[in-house]
Design an enzyme around this catalytic site. Structure first.
Site, PDB file in Angstrom:
ATOM      1  CG  ASN A 217      18.905  43.069  45.920  1.00  0.00           C
ATOM      2  OD1 ASN A 217      18.226  44.365  46.017  1.00  0.00           O
ATOM      3  ND2 ASN A 217      19.717  42.886  46.635  1.00  0.00           N
ATOM      4  CG  ASP A 286      22.019  35.970  50.343  1.00  0.00           C
ATOM      5  OD1 ASP A 286      22.204  36.695  51.498  1.00  0.00           O
ATOM      6  OD2 ASP A 286      20.904  35.554  49.992  1.00  0.00           O
ATOM      7  CE  LYS A 296      32.236  45.555  27.941  1.00  0.00           C
ATOM      8  NZ  LYS A 296      31.965  46.094  26.810  1.00  0.00           N
ATOM      9  CG  PHE A 331      12.888  44.563  56.676  1.00  0.00           C
ATOM     10  CD1 PHE A 331      13.375  45.303  57.841  1.00  0.00           C
ATOM     11  CD2 PHE A 331      11.803  45.067  55.996  1.00  0.00           C
ATOM     12  CE1 PHE A 331      12.839  46.414  58.045  1.00  0.00           C
ATOM     13  CE2 PHE A 331      11.247  46.131  56.211  1.00  0.00           C
ATOM     14  CZ  PHE A 331      11.556  47.131  57.408  1.00  0.00           C
ATOM     15  CE  LYS A 345      15.101  34.533  55.756  1.00  0.00           C
ATOM     16  NZ  LYS A 345      14.541  35.301  54.295  1.00  0.00           N
ATOM     17  CE  LYS A 349      19.191  35.869  58.430  1.00  0.00           C
ATOM     18  NZ  LYS A 349      20.046  36.714  57.360  1.00  0.00           N
TER      19      LYS A 349
HETATM   20  N1  CTP Z   1      21.053  40.079  55.821  1.00  0.00           N
HETATM   21  C1  CTP Z   1      22.375  40.583  56.145  1.00  0.00           C
HETATM   22  N2  CTP Z   1      23.503  40.206  55.310  1.00  0.00           N
HETATM   23  C2  CTP Z   1      23.411  39.296  54.431  1.00  0.00           C
HETATM   24  C3  CTP Z   1      22.021  38.808  53.979  1.00  0.00           C
HETATM   25  C4  CTP Z   1      20.984  39.328  54.704  1.00  0.00           C
HETATM   26  O1  CTP Z   1      22.592  41.612  57.051  1.00  0.00           O
HETATM   27  N3  CTP Z   1      24.560  38.758  53.713  1.00  0.00           N
HETATM   28  C5  CTP Z   1      19.847  40.885  56.535  1.00  0.00           C
HETATM   29  C6  CTP Z   1      18.824  41.473  55.687  1.00  0.00           C
HETATM   30  O2  CTP Z   1      19.413  42.810  55.701  1.00  0.00           O
HETATM   31  C7  CTP Z   1      17.688  41.318  56.425  1.00  0.00           C
HETATM   32  C8  CTP Z   1      17.946  39.918  56.907  1.00  0.00           C
HETATM   33  O3  CTP Z   1      19.314  39.585  56.977  1.00  0.00           O
HETATM   34  O4  CTP Z   1      17.562  42.031  57.482  1.00  0.00           O
HETATM   35  C9  CTP Z   1      17.105  38.765  56.016  1.00  0.00           C
HETATM   36  O5  CTP Z   1      17.618  39.009  54.769  1.00  0.00           O
HETATM   37  P1  CTP Z   1      17.102  37.914  53.646  1.00  0.00           P
HETATM   38  O6  CTP Z   1      17.733  37.956  52.445  1.00  0.00           O
HETATM   39  O7  CTP Z   1      15.588  37.701  53.720  1.00  0.00           O
HETATM   40  O8  CTP Z   1      17.570  36.469  54.301  1.00  0.00           O
HETATM   41  P2  CTP Z   1      18.840  35.660  53.973  1.00  0.00           P
HETATM   42  O9  CTP Z   1      19.600  35.301  55.314  1.00  0.00           O
HETATM   43  O10 CTP Z   1      19.606  36.249  52.972  1.00  0.00           O
HETATM   44  O11 CTP Z   1      18.182  34.294  53.669  1.00  0.00           O
HETATM   45  P3  CTP Z   1      17.542  33.787  52.129  1.00  0.00           P
HETATM   46  O12 CTP Z   1      18.409  34.466  51.280  1.00  0.00           O
HETATM   47  O13 CTP Z   1      17.809  32.096  52.264  1.00  0.00           O
HETATM   48  O14 CTP Z   1      15.890  34.093  52.179  1.00  0.00           O
END
Ligand code: CTP
Length: 404
Positions: A217, A286, A296, A331, A345, A349
């Site tokens: 990303n 995710d 490859k 975050f 969240k 969380k």
């Molecule tokens: N996070 C994490 N591990 C993951 C995904 C996210 O620890 N696999 C943590 C990120 O570091 C951040 C928080 O969760 O502090 C929120 O991440 P975000 O990407 O905004 O949320 P998601 O839980 O992935 O939800 P969505 O993608 O549906 O917005």
């Protein structure tokens, strides 16, 4: 809305008395004076007689935009009491490079030139950056003198190791300005995180598709690195677990480099139990490709479908296993429904603070040097002003310090 000017992130308007002594490293001090004045600090240079043999006072006059003091007994009105007026006007005294000779004289409390006399007359923090040949530095007399200075309350920044001007390899080089700047800024801010172990994750993760390709990303890591830098300034012991980014590691911070979400989880698990604060600023992928190709993938053989497997949610697992005395900060980078998503969240969380930012804004999105965030906790919602990522980080630490 809060977020007044935060002076702890800049040298602006600081009055620095900059002492330069007779070492070849005096030429590097010219770069430091330049860096300070670029940041709008007010720098007044005092040179010892030996220093003027290495670099002309004209150089420092031009770089600082101020008169340079070289003599205890000058002729102008300003100079007769310079040893009193100069330290009185200063927020900080920095001596760089500091020779073995000046260090010995300071350790004895001597007052035989303008610089040493001004140091004795001053009450501002004193920072000493020794620079010399490695044998001179290691000599018991120099070590004893440096220890005396530390006992007297001087901040001694130990030199770097490397190739010295005399051709020897060893300790004795003037450190990089960035690390010295951090020490200076740390003196201007409360060390309200002193003794705290802080774990920060930053940057993206990279999930391999095959040896040539990956899923990732746009995270630059700037927010996480700003958090690490400012936490260190406030006295914390910082471990920074970072995905692949193009940033210099903040000085004094333990950096652990990782690639994938699963690597990041392993590293977090290693440090989590001993940390009193964990901030998950990383943009963790995710999902990962279920079958990463060892070779490859060729265009002709490629299927147009990529099968994905969910990665562990590191923050959710931290929230589940958390200790009661641990502070967790998450975050949320959102494009819409910011507050609602932040609240969701925070609850799902089980964290103490969610920092929500808008990834669609030009000045708040990926790779920007500024940010505008909303802080969501069980106490309510607070919208911060648009400011630098370092200033934003300091506001987050203010909230964390209050919770601690
Ligand atoms: N996070 C994490 N591990 C993951 C995904 C996210 O620890 N696999 C943590 C990120 O570091 C951040 C928080 O969760 O502090 C929120 O991440 P975000 O990407 O905004 O949320 P998601 O839980 O992935 O939800 P969505 O993608 O549906 O917005």
């Amino acid at each position: 809305m809060s977020g007044q000017e935060d002076r702890s992130c800049t040298m602006r308007d600081r009055n620095i008395l900059f002492g330069i002594t007779g070492s070849i490293a005096a030429f590097k001090a010219a770069g430091w004076v330049h860096a300070l004045t670029k940041e709008e600090a007010r720098v007044t240079v005092v040179m010892t007689r030996a220093a003027t043999r290495f670099v002309s006072s004209l150089t420092f006059g031009a770089l600082s935009g101020n008169r340079v003091y070289t003599d205890m007994f000058g002729e102008g009105d300003n100079e007769t009491m310079a040893h009193i007026t100069l330290p009185r006007m200063s927020d900080l005294v920095l001596i760089a490079p500091a020779t073995a000779q000046t260090i010995a004289r300071l350790a004895q409390g001597m007052a035989d030139d303008l610089l040493c006399t001004a140091v004795l007359a001053g009450t501002a923090p004193m920072i000493i950056c020794p620079a010399m040949n490695s044998n001179m530095l290691a000599h018991p007399a120099t070590r004893r003198n440096l220890n005396t200075l530390k006992e007297l309350g001087y901040v001694v920044i130990e030199p770097d190791t490397g190739l010295l001007a005399c051709g020897d390899e060893g300790a004795g080089r003037l450190p990089e300005w960035d690390s010295v700047r951090e020490v200076l800024l740390g003196l201007f801010i409360d060390d309200d995180l002193a003794g705290r172990k802080v774990l920060i994750t930053a940057g993206p993760t990279r999930e391999p598709v095959d040896p040539a390709r990956y899923l990732s990303n746009r995270s630059s890591g700037k927010m996480g690195y700003a958090l690490a830098r400012t936490a260190k300034r406030r006295g914390a012991d910082v471990v920074l677990i970072s995905g692949p980014v193009h940033l210099e590691p903040p000085p004094g911070v333990e950096l652990v480099q990782v690639l994938t979400a699963r690597d990041m989880k392993k590293a977090v698990d290693k440090y989590a139990a001993e940390s009193s604060v964990i901030v998950k600023a990383a943009a963790v992928a995710d999902f990962r490709p279920t079958h990463a190709g060892v070779r490859k993938i060729k265009k002709a053989q490629a299927e147009l479908k990529l099968e994905l497997t969910p990665n562990p949610d590191i923050l959710t697992e931290l929230g589940r296993d958390r200790r009661a005395d641990q502070i967790l900060v998450g975050f949320a980078a959102e494009s819409n429904d910011h507050e609602a998503e932040g609240r969701r969240k925070l609850k799902d969380k089980r964290v103490d603070l969610m920092v929500v930012n808008d990834i669609m804004g030009e000045k708040t999105g990926f790779d920007a040097d500024t940010n505008q965030v909303t802080l969501i906790s069980n106490d309510g919602v607070e919208q911060l002003a648009l400011m630098s990522k370092e200033q934003t980080a300091n506001c987050i630490w203010d909230r964390v310090a209050a919770m601690l």
